[in-house]
Design a protein around this motif. Structure first.
Motif, mmCIF file in Angstrom:
data_model
loop_
_atom_site.group_PDB
_atom_site.id
_atom_site.type_symbol
_atom_site.label_atom_id
_atom_site.label_comp_id
_atom_site.label_asym_id
_atom_site.label_seq_id
_atom_site.Cartn_x
_atom_site.Cartn_y
_atom_site.Cartn_z
ATOM 1 N N SER A 61 75.536 -38.967 -3.825
ATOM 2 C CA SER A 61 76.329 -37.767 -4.440
ATOM 3 C C SER A 61 76.081 -36.365 -3.900
ATOM 4 C CB SER A 61 75.835 -37.682 -6.012
ATOM 5 O OG SER A 61 76.592 -36.689 -6.602
ATOM 6 N N THR A 72 85.715 -45.199 -6.941
ATOM 7 C CA THR A 72 86.511 -45.504 -7.705
ATOM 8 C C THR A 72 86.569 -47.092 -7.466
ATOM 9 O OG1 THR A 72 88.385 -45.058 -6.331
ATOM 10 C CG2 THR A 72 87.795 -43.451 -7.901
ATOM 11 N N ASN A 101 89.820 -32.911 -11.331
ATOM 12 C CA ASN A 101 89.148 -34.161 -10.966
ATOM 13 C C ASN A 101 89.533 -34.322 -9.667
ATOM 14 O OD1 ASN A 101 87.213 -34.844 -13.096
ATOM 15 N ND2 ASN A 101 89.036 -35.736 -14.124
ATOM 16 N N LYS A 102 90.640 -33.948 -9.175
ATOM 17 C CA LYS A 102 91.223 -34.184 -7.675
ATOM 18 C C LYS A 102 91.921 -32.845 -7.197
ATOM 19 C CE LYS A 102 95.264 -36.697 -9.783
ATOM 20 N NZ LYS A 102 95.960 -37.678 -9.776
ATOM 21 N N SER A 136 79.497 -38.539 -1.559
ATOM 22 C CA SER A 136 80.700 -38.392 -2.705
ATOM 23 C C SER A 136 80.390 -38.200 -3.670
ATOM 24 C CB SER A 136 81.791 -39.272 -2.360
ATOM 25 O OG SER A 136 83.000 -39.226 -3.390
ATOM 26 N N GLN A 137 81.066 -37.353 -4.533
ATOM 27 C CA GLN A 137 80.907 -37.295 -5.892
ATOM 28 C C GLN A 137 81.839 -38.424 -6.768
ATOM 29 O OE1 GLN A 137 81.166 -32.809 -6.794
ATOM 30 N NE2 GLN A 137 79.162 -33.334 -7.862
ATOM 31 N N ILE A 138 82.898 -39.114 -5.890
ATOM 32 C CA ILE A 138 83.826 -39.934 -6.371
ATOM 33 C C ILE A 138 83.540 -41.418 -6.065
ATOM 34 C CG2 ILE A 138 86.261 -40.676 -6.608
ATOM 35 C CD1 ILE A 138 86.859 -37.465 -6.553
ATOM 36 N N GLN A 145 82.360 -44.714 -10.911
ATOM 37 C CA GLN A 145 82.642 -45.801 -11.664
ATOM 38 C C GLN A 145 81.431 -46.866 -11.142
ATOM 39 O OE1 GLN A 145 86.801 -47.081 -11.382
ATOM 40 N NE2 GLN A 145 87.495 -44.915 -11.903
ATOM 41 N N TYR A 150 87.708 -31.052 -1.400
ATOM 42 C CA TYR A 150 88.269 -32.321 -1.563
ATOM 43 C C TYR A 150 88.616 -32.949 -0.079
ATOM 44 C CZ TYR A 150 88.645 -30.808 -6.142
ATOM 45 O OH TYR A 150 88.383 -30.263 -7.508
ATOM 46 N N LEU A 198 82.008 -39.025 -12.150
ATOM 47 C CA LEU A 198 83.350 -39.674 -11.476
ATOM 48 C C LEU A 198 83.154 -40.886 -10.719
ATOM 49 C CD1 LEU A 198 84.761 -36.040 -10.074
ATOM 50 C CD2 LEU A 198 85.351 -37.451 -12.198
ATOM 51 N N THR A 239 84.146 -34.213 -1.969
ATOM 52 C CA THR A 239 84.881 -33.933 -3.182
ATOM 53 C C THR A 239 84.736 -32.408 -3.422
ATOM 54 O OG1 THR A 239 83.340 -34.457 -4.876
ATOM 55 C CG2 THR A 239 84.821 -36.174 -4.049
#
Length: 356
Positions: free
Chosen positions: A99, A84, A299-300, A80-82, A108, A23, A106, A43
């Motif tokens: 990714s 938002t 998830n975090k 990143s895998q995230i 959006q 992370y 994760l 992440t």
């Protein structure tokens, strides 16, 4: 030589320093004119080469900590895998979301900027295939039970006390693989090399010639899954989680499996119906399971979700791991190489690989 100071663990692989810390977010910007900004939001991993030249242009980077979404302003490549909505607000120049793995749950997608590509990277099939072989052997030979027996001073299974071996060899068994992508194909190669009979069920059946090339003797459509499962000693689940594969393995499918069969899930937890699997294990309808993926996962940072509403840890015949089947140093090295190759392609205006 570059050094990365934030990670608690580091190791040298070949000629590169690989440091990782779950992370951690690190921004990378080129020193020369800022023509290309590279960002790694790890992440799972943040990594750094100790010398340039991995790709087609020199990598000479300043390393900046990213602690808040506004630090993404001006960044062109995100690792990143995230992703938002809050991150999107500061991502007006973003060209690529790379990714760190094959999962995109994760990300959006509704908030991905226009003109920005999203790419995945695999490179994990060899590690996961080894984990699957390990799981099948462990379940066949009751490794968890035998380990516990010795720790607790029990010798029932020592040859002097037992003339009825309970272990089974893989070379007498049938493996059914549900899903035939990178992971399924590599498992098929390994399992067939060990003498297993391998058959495959998939949403998009390959030709028999393709299946045979990976050691599988047959390939079928998922619409006949209960029949497919009826003679399997081990069932490997490795399909992507999409609407049509949620609870793909449910009560009907588990009941169709022989009572000496084991289920192995390296896909995503919800591909298998949680309640149905617990009941099948509790009722002895299947012999065991190996679970690397779960119905709830972090998830975090700092999250400690309960992996399931049911206590699978109560079962001595269930092997469990925390989504770690791909966690090898070699996977990290290959993914790093693949990511940097895509960064090169962005720089050179070439097509990015792995775009979804």
């Amino acid at each position: 030589m570059h050094r990365l100071a934030f990670g608690p663990r580091r190791c040298v692989i070949g000629r590169q320093l690989v440091a990782w810390n779950p992370y951690v977010s690190v921004a990378h910007k080129r020193q020369e004119g800022g023509q290309l900004s590279l960002l790694k939001v790890g992440t799972h991993y943040a990594m750094l080469l100790d010398e340039p030249g991995f790709g087609k242009f020199p990598i000479d980077l300043v390393h900046l900590r990213v602690d808040k979404p506004e630090d993404l302003d001006g960044i062109e490549v995100l690792w990143s895998q995230i992703f938002t909505a809050e991150m999107a607000h500061y991502s007006n120049k973003l060209k690529l979301i790379q990714s760190t793995g094959a999962g995109l749950e994760l990300v959006q997608f509704d908030h991905v900027p226009n003109g920005c590509q999203v790419a995945i990277v695999h490179e994990h099939q060899w590690a996961i295939a080894e984990w699957v072989i390990m799981a099948m052997v462990s379940l066949n030979r009751e490794v968890l039970k035998l380990d516990r027996d010795v720790r607790e001073g029990r010798w029932e299974h020592h040859p002097i006390n037992s003339f009825s071996p309970s272990g089974t060899e893989l070379n007498s068994q049938t493996l059914g693989i549900v899903g035939f992508g990178h992971i399924g194909r590599q498992v098929s190669k390994y399992a067939s090399a060990l003498g297993m009979r391998v058959k495959v069920a998939t949403r998009n059946p390959s030709s028999q010639a393709v299946a045979s090339g990976y050691g599988a003797e047959s390939v079928e459509n998922l619409n006949r899954l209960p029949e497919f499962l009826s003679d399997c000693d081990h069932v490997l689940v490795t399909v992507a989680l999409v609407d049509e594969t949620e609870s793909l393995i449910g009560q009907e499918e588990l009941n169709a499996m022989p009572d000496n069969a084991c289920l192995i899930n390296v896909a995503r937890g919800p591909v298998v119906n949680e309640k149905a699997l617990y009941q099948a294990l509790h009722g002895g309808h299947i012999a065991g399971a190996a679970l690397d993926v779960w119905w709830q996962e972090p998830n975090k940072p700092g999250e400690l979700p309960k992996s399931s509403k049911y206590d699978f840890g109560d079962f001595a015949n269930v092997l469990m791991s925390p989504h770690a089947s791909a966690m090898t140093k070699e996977v990290m090295q290959r993914r790093l190489q693949a990511a940097y190759a895509n960064f090169d392609r962005i720089k050179l205006g070439e097509p990015v690989e792995g775009v979804v």
